[in-house]
Design a protein around this motif. Structure first.
Motif, PDB file in Angstrom:
ATOM      1  N   UNK A 142      31.248  19.166 -18.892  1.00 44.35           N
ATOM      2  CA  UNK A 142      31.713  20.530 -19.169  1.00 44.35           C
ATOM      3  C   UNK A 142      30.565  21.403 -19.646  1.00 44.35           C
ATOM      4  N   UNK A 143      29.660  20.820 -20.434  1.00 40.42           N
ATOM      5  CA  UNK A 143      28.523  21.593 -20.934  1.00 40.42           C
ATOM      6  C   UNK A 143      27.594  22.018 -19.820  1.00 40.42           C
ATOM      7  N   UNK A 144      27.311  21.106 -18.912  1.00 38.71           N
ATOM      8  CA  UNK A 144      26.363  21.421 -17.845  1.00 38.71           C
ATOM      9  C   UNK A 144      26.919  22.457 -16.873  1.00 38.71           C
ATOM     10  N   UNK A 145      28.222  22.390 -16.560  1.00 43.40           N
ATOM     11  CA  UNK A 145      28.742  23.394 -15.619  1.00 43.40           C
ATOM     12  C   UNK A 145      28.835  24.765 -16.271  1.00 43.40           C
ATOM     13  N   UNK A 146      28.986  24.823 -17.605  1.00 39.35           N
ATOM     14  CA  UNK A 146      28.967  26.112 -18.293  1.00 39.35           C
ATOM     15  C   UNK A 146      27.544  26.648 -18.399  1.00 39.35           C
ATOM     16  N   UNK A 147      26.607  25.767 -18.692  1.00 42.83           N
ATOM     17  CA  UNK A 147      25.203  26.173 -18.782  1.00 42.83           C
ATOM     18  C   UNK A 147      24.681  26.664 -17.441  1.00 42.83           C
ATOM     19  N   UNK A 148      25.147  26.049 -16.363  1.00 42.35           N
ATOM     20  CA  UNK A 148      24.661  26.395 -15.025  1.00 42.35           C
ATOM     21  C   UNK A 148      24.934  27.846 -14.659  1.00 42.35           C
ATOM     22  N   UNK A 149      25.995  28.414 -15.220  1.00 45.97           N
ATOM     23  CA  UNK A 149      26.346  29.791 -14.876  1.00 45.97           C
ATOM     24  C   UNK A 149      25.834  30.809 -15.896  1.00 45.97           C
ATOM     25  N   UNK A 150      24.923  30.375 -16.754  1.00 40.13           N
ATOM     26  CA  UNK A 150      24.183  31.320 -17.579  1.00 40.13           C
ATOM     27  C   UNK A 150      23.087  31.946 -16.720  1.00 40.13           C
ATOM     28  N   UNK A 151      22.563  33.079 -17.161  1.00 35.89           N
ATOM     29  CA  UNK A 151      21.445  33.690 -16.439  1.00 35.89           C
ATOM     30  C   UNK A 151      20.198  32.827 -16.620  1.00 35.89           C
ATOM     31  N   UNK A 152      19.200  33.052 -15.776  1.00 40.57           N
ATOM     32  CA  UNK A 152      17.954  32.298 -15.898  1.00 40.57           C
ATOM     33  C   UNK A 152      17.337  32.485 -17.278  1.00 40.57           C
ATOM     34  N   UNK A 153      17.389  33.704 -17.797  1.00 42.03           N
ATOM     35  CA  UNK A 153      16.834  33.969 -19.132  1.00 42.03           C
ATOM     36  C   UNK A 153      17.605  33.202 -20.207  1.00 42.03           C
ATOM     37  N   UNK A 154      18.931  33.162 -20.063  1.00 39.98           N
ATOM     38  CA  UNK A 154      19.752  32.450 -21.046  1.00 39.98           C
ATOM     39  C   UNK A 154      19.486  30.947 -21.001  1.00 39.98           C
ATOM     40  N   UNK A 155      19.277  30.417 -19.801  1.00 43.26           N
ATOM     41  CA  UNK A 155      18.957  28.995 -19.681  1.00 43.26           C
ATOM     42  C   UNK A 155      17.603  28.701 -20.312  1.00 43.26           C
ATOM     43  N   UNK A 156      16.631  29.582 -20.074  1.00 41.93           N
ATOM     44  CA  UNK A 156      15.310  29.396 -20.685  1.00 41.93           C
ATOM     45  C   UNK A 156      15.402  29.460 -22.206  1.00 41.93           C
ATOM     46  N   UNK A 157      16.209  30.380 -22.711  1.00 39.28           N
ATOM     47  CA  UNK A 157      16.401  30.476 -24.166  1.00 39.28           C
ATOM     48  C   UNK A 157      17.038  29.204 -24.707  1.00 39.28           C
ATOM     49  N   UNK A 158      18.036  28.698 -23.999  1.00 40.80           N
ATOM     50  CA  UNK A 158      18.674  27.450 -24.418  1.00 40.80           C
ATOM     51  C   UNK A 158      17.658  26.316 -24.476  1.00 40.80           C
ATOM     52  N   UNK A 159      16.842  26.198 -23.447  1.00 41.93           N
ATOM     53  CA  UNK A 159      15.866  25.113 -23.388  1.00 41.93           C
ATOM     54  C   UNK A 159      14.796  25.237 -24.476  1.00 41.93           C
ATOM     55  N   UNK A 160      14.491  26.464 -24.860  1.00 39.54           N
ATOM     56  CA  UNK A 160      13.456  26.665 -25.886  1.00 39.54           C
ATOM     57  C   UNK A 160      13.997  26.491 -27.300  1.00 39.54           C
ATOM     58  N   UNK A 161      15.315  26.509 -27.455  1.00 32.99           N
ATOM     59  CA  UNK A 161      15.895  26.425 -28.793  1.00 32.99           C
ATOM     60  C   UNK A 161      16.719  25.164 -29.033  1.00 32.99           C
ATOM     61  N   UNK A 162      16.932  24.368 -27.989  1.00 35.86           N
ATOM     62  CA  UNK A 162      17.743  23.160 -28.135  1.00 35.86           C
ATOM     63  C   UNK A 162      16.975  21.940 -27.607  1.00 35.86           C
ATOM     64  N   UNK A 163      16.905  20.934 -28.427  1.00 36.56           N
ATOM     65  CA  UNK A 163      16.271  19.686 -28.008  1.00 36.56           C
ATOM     66  C   UNK A 163      17.199  18.953 -27.040  1.00 36.56           C
ATOM     67  N   UNK A 164      16.650  18.452 -25.941  1.00 40.07           N
ATOM     68  CA  UNK A 164      17.430  17.671 -24.983  1.00 40.07           C
ATOM     69  C   UNK A 164      17.441  16.220 -25.460  1.00 40.07           C
ATOM     70  N   UNK A 165      18.256  15.982 -26.444  1.00 43.21           N
ATOM     71  CA  UNK A 165      18.295  14.685 -27.114  1.00 43.21           C
ATOM     72  C   UNK A 165      18.806  13.596 -26.178  1.00 43.21           C
ATOM     73  N   UNK A 166      18.138  12.463 -26.169  1.00 39.95           N
ATOM     74  CA  UNK A 166      18.553  11.328 -25.346  1.00 39.95           C
ATOM     75  C   UNK A 166      19.616  10.520 -26.082  1.00 39.95           C
ATOM     76  N   UNK A 167      20.799  10.430 -25.486  1.00 38.37           N
ATOM     77  CA  UNK A 167      21.873   9.621 -26.066  1.00 38.37           C
ATOM     78  C   UNK A 167      22.021   8.288 -25.339  1.00 38.37           C
ATOM     79  N   UNK A 168      21.616   8.250 -24.074  1.00 37.50           N
ATOM     80  CA  UNK A 168      21.575   7.005 -23.299  1.00 37.50           C
ATOM     81  C   UNK A 168      20.319   7.048 -22.437  1.00 37.50           C
ATOM     82  N   UNK A 169      20.085   5.974 -21.686  1.00 35.09           N
ATOM     83  CA  UNK A 169      18.942   5.951 -20.777  1.00 35.09           C
ATOM     84  C   UNK A 169      19.101   6.980 -19.658  1.00 35.09           C
ATOM     85  N   UNK A 170      20.331   7.413 -19.397  1.00 32.33           N
ATOM     86  CA  UNK A 170      20.593   8.342 -18.295  1.00 32.33           C
ATOM     87  C   UNK A 170      20.554   9.808 -18.711  1.00 32.33           C
TER      88      UNK A 170
END
Length: 257
Positions: A142-170
């Motif tokens: 659900x998170x990824x399909x909502x993030x996908x429809x953000x603007x490119x700028x919003x996605x870049x902001x998300x990536x710069x402010x949120x750590x892509x924490x590893x919860x599993x190997x995948x």
């Protein structure tokens, strides 16, 4: 005629919460203090209590405050008065009954997702999610399909402010990899997670669109990876897309061309 007395501290606390009805998602302590007409010391005591109880959150980056997720945890009592939940619930139940798996609906809130409804299936594996609780965007369907429809700028902001924490190997932890997946989701109108938040658990997710480019919320079907893989072969993706299209039209009045 008798008058009813109110407890001043409670009245002030609710006045603080009601400030967010103006449309602002975050307020500084000074803005709150000025708005309710109290000194900063008294205001801090109230805000600190609300934050400790979970009814407010403090943004560590700018020290501003927003409504906390505990607010959503109170929705069980009133959720049938919420048109989004009331309208979508029968459709979620239909999906859960057909595939005998857990179905979620979720919205984005400050760079996380918050579950707004959940239908458990007796035969599904236990999934530790609750209505009103938050989860990551980068490793949930659900998170990824909502993030996908953000603007490119919003996605870049998300990536710069949120750590892509590893919860599993995948779990996707590479920003470029995640951006490629966002592009695939926009292209196909569907996403999911493949044991990215918990080993053995997968899901298929779709956005419920408010317009051609804006997602209102998302729905997903989750369960054991083996069964989800089999369900994909038996029409799960199309059923999710069709359900989302119906909800888009009913709730938002949007029909895809």
């Amino acid at each position: 005629m008798a008058t009813t007395k109110t407890i001043q501290s409670l009245e002030r606390a609710f006045s603080i919460l009601e400030l967010f009805q103006s449309g602002k998602s975050e307020l500084s302590l000074k803005e709150i203090s000025d708005s309710i007409g109290l000194n900063k010391s008294t205001t801090f005591g109230l805000v600190n209590s609300l934050t400790t109880l979970g009814y407010m959150l403090q943004n560590e980056d700018n020290q501003k405050y927003s409504l906390g997720l505990k607010i959503l945890s109170l929705t069980n009592a009133v959720k049938m008065n919420n048109i989004l939940i009331r309208v979508s619930r029968p459709y979620l139940e239909e999906l859960s009954t057909k595939y005998r798996e857990t179905v979620h609906s979720a919205k984005e809130l400050n760079g996380n997702i918050v579950y707004i409804d959940k239908v458990d299936a007796d035969t599904s594996m236990y999934i530790n999610t609750q209505i009103g609780t938050k989860n990551y965007m980068h490793c949930t369907g659900v998170g990824k399909v909502l993030l996908a429809y953000k603007s490119d700028d919003e996605i870049e902001t998300f990536l710069s402010t949120h750590q892509l924490k590893a919860l599993t190997f995948n779990t996707i932890t590479n920003p470029e990899h995640l951006k490629r997946e966002m592009a695939e989701i926009r292209k196909n109108g569907i996403g999911g997670d493949d044991e990215e938040i918990e080993m053995g658990l997968s899901c298929v997710a779709v956005p419920v669109m408010k317009s051609e480019t804006t997602a209102g919320f998302a729905i997903s079907v989750a369960g054991p990876t083996v069964r989800i893989s089999e369900n994909k072969k038996n029409g799960l993706a199309e059923d999710l897309k069709n359900t989302a299209a119906k909800l888009s039209e009913i709730i938002y009045g949007y029909t895809a061309e």
